[in-house]
Design a protein around this motif. Structure first.
Motif, PDB file in Angstrom:
ATOM      1  N   TYR A 309       0.828  -1.205   0.000  1.00 22.00           N
ATOM      2  CA  TYR A 309       0.000   0.000   0.000  1.00 22.00           C
ATOM      3  C   TYR A 309       0.864   1.257   0.000  1.00 22.00           C
ATOM      4  CZ  TYR A 309      -3.302  -3.628   1.183  1.00 22.00           C
ATOM      5  OH  TYR A 309      -4.045  -4.784   1.162  1.00 22.00           O
ATOM      6  N   ASN A 313       0.953   4.171  -2.979  1.00 24.19           N
ATOM      7  CA  ASN A 313       0.813   5.575  -2.623  1.00 24.19           C
ATOM      8  C   ASN A 313       1.953   6.410  -3.206  1.00 24.19           C
ATOM      9  OD1 ASN A 313       1.359   7.977  -0.701  1.00 24.19           O
ATOM     10  ND2 ASN A 313      -0.729   7.371  -0.176  1.00 24.19           N
ATOM     11  N   HIS A 379      -3.348  -8.066  -2.619  1.00 25.72           N
ATOM     12  CA  HIS A 379      -3.117  -6.810  -1.902  1.00 25.72           C
ATOM     13  C   HIS A 379      -3.014  -5.632  -2.870  1.00 25.72           C
ATOM     14  CE1 HIS A 379      -2.831  -8.678   1.956  1.00 25.72           C
ATOM     15  NE2 HIS A 379      -1.780  -9.417   1.622  1.00 25.72           N
ATOM     16  N   GLY A 383      -5.564  -2.537  -2.946  1.00 29.90           N
ATOM     17  CA  GLY A 383      -5.062  -1.168  -2.913  1.00 29.90           C
ATOM     18  C   GLY A 383      -5.624  -0.323  -4.041  1.00 29.90           C
ATOM     19  N   ARG A 386      -9.153   0.666  -3.326  1.00 21.05           N
ATOM     20  CA  ARG A 386      -9.243   1.749  -2.348  1.00 21.05           C
ATOM     21  C   ARG A 386      -9.112   3.106  -3.015  1.00 21.05           C
ATOM     22  NH1 ARG A 386      -5.241  -0.270   2.558  1.00 21.05           N
ATOM     23  NH2 ARG A 386      -6.545  -1.994   3.335  1.00 21.05           N
ATOM     24  N   ILE A 388      -5.992   4.575  -5.235  1.00 20.96           N
ATOM     25  CA  ILE A 388      -4.674   5.122  -4.914  1.00 20.96           C
ATOM     26  C   ILE A 388      -4.531   6.562  -5.374  1.00 20.96           C
ATOM     27  CG2 ILE A 388      -3.534   2.877  -4.938  1.00 20.96           C
ATOM     28  CD1 ILE A 388      -2.466   3.591  -7.739  1.00 20.96           C
TER      29      ILE A 388
END
Length: 397
Positions: A309, A313, A379, A383, A386, A388
């Motif tokens: 993550y 980012n 994962h 991510g 979500r 990014i």
């Protein structure tokens, strides 16, 4: 006329108990120029005396550039240097770096002299010097060391036809190597910073996240979305990244750029290839950023899911910076964002399968990557879901 004071030189090396003066016995010893464990472990390379005196001669020959570098780093106008310590730091298969510690009347400063002794090392050193100069001229931000001057095939002595190649660069003072390390539970999920002055210490959760976020930011910042050029190879196990801590803040630098070239090629140019290549870059980045060796020398290890993550980012934030600098078009960024929102697990898995298939079959990390690849893809997918690009935060340079 200003009278230049003579410089006192000291020759030191880093031993098991820290820095030590190079005594006659050490000066006569030969520098290892082959990998440990090879059949030719007993080196026919130069002695430490050859090494130290060649570096000293280069520093004297480039004294004006050394003074200019000192002035640029400290802001002090100096016409004399009282003492220079040449400290042999370590020996790799290509480079034999020395720390150049300069003491003058008004300021102290450290530089690095990267030295190559083998033909392969010399070729790589020359290439890196040119790359670092190119990066300085082409990018508005810098995460790599400044370089000042180079010396090609400097003669060691009359009976040694093959000289040394070297260049002097910036020394990242107070920056240290870091590596994955085992915690009390036996899991290799902590990050230890090798600060030999204050002692080895472990990063907090926030610092650990920021470390992986900034590493991804640096590599993505240098990625060229149009030519597909990227800094590669690099590896945490080699200490290619270093960090400095000031309070709760973490700052990451990249110490080397061995190559800057595309890892993918297309027969025809097209905008769809730029988006596809960016996916391949991101997939490789999320995997490579997790890989290390336990305490730098042990078994290959994989950082926890938090690093995935943090990597996403940093990647997104660097693309923002590229957009601000006009290096990536709004159209390309918009198309990539749209695909990121709609990417299915199966599509993502195919991208990762292609990337992993490009790794050498005998690479030490292959089995570990294969074992964790499904979880890793999950994962990354989570991510992306979500968003990014919706809430990047956290990475400033």
């Amino acid at each position: 006329m200003t009278r230049t004071r003579l410089t006192d030189y000291r020759f030191l090396y880093v031993g098991p108990h820290g820095e030590q003066i190079s005594e006659p016995e050490h000066m006569r010893a030969r520098i290892p120029v082959r990998r440990p464990g090879s059949r030719a472990d007993t080196s026919d390379g130069p002695t430490y005396s050859d090494y130290f005196h060649a570096i000293r001669a280069v520093l004297e020959a480039h004294r004006e550039e050394l003074l200019q570098a000192l002035s640029a780093k400290t802001g002090c106008e100096e016409d004399s240097i009282a003492q220079i310590d040449i400290v042999s730091e370590k020996h790799g298969s290509d480079y034999h770096p020395a720390r150049i510690r300069v003491r003058s009347r008004e300021a102290n400063c450290a530089f690095v002299m990267n030295v190559a002794l083998t033909e392969r090392g010399k070729a790589r050193l020359g290439q890196e010097f040119r790359l670092l100069r190119r990066f300085r001229d082409c990018f508005s931000r810098s995460f790599l060391p400044e370089v000042y001057f180079e010396a090609q095939d400097w003669e060691i002595s009359s009976d040694k036809p093959h000289g040394m190649c070297m260049f002097m660069g910036e020394w990242f003072d107070e920056y240290h190597e870091f590596h994955l390390s085992r915690g009390q539970d036996g899991k290799c999920d902590e990050v230890a910073v090798w600060d030999f002055r204050r002692g080895v210490r472990r990063l907090s959760e926030h610092e650990r996240n920021e470390l992986y976020r900034q590493t991804a930011y640096v590599l993505t910042y240098y990625y060229n979305v149009n030519t597909f050029e990227e800094v590669y190879p690099w590896h945490h196990a080699s200490g290619d990244f270093v960090l400095r801590q000031v309070g709760d803040a973490v700052d990451v630098k990249l110490v080397t750029a061995r190559q800057y070239a595309p890892r993918v090629e297309y027969r025809e140019d097209g905008p769809e290839h730029r988006v596809e290549a960016l996916w391949l870059f991101l997939a490789n980045l999320t995997l490579r950023n997790r890989l290390d060796r336990v305490d730098g020398v042990g078994d290959t290890a994989l950082a926890g899911e938090y690093s995935v993550y943090a990597t996403l980012n940093g990647f997104a934030r660097a693309l923002d910076t590229q957009s601000e600098e006009g290096r990536v078009s709004a159209q390309l960024l918009g198309e990539f964002e749209a695909q990121a929102r709609e990417m299915s697990p199966a599509e993502l898995a195919r991208i990762f399968a292609f990337v992993v298939s490009s790794y050498p079959e005998d690479a030490p990390e292959i089995s570990l990557v294969g074992e964790h690849l499904i979880d890793h893809v999950f994962h990354v997918f989570r991510g992306l879901q979500r968003g990014i690009f919706a809430a990047r935060g956290g990475v400033e340079s």
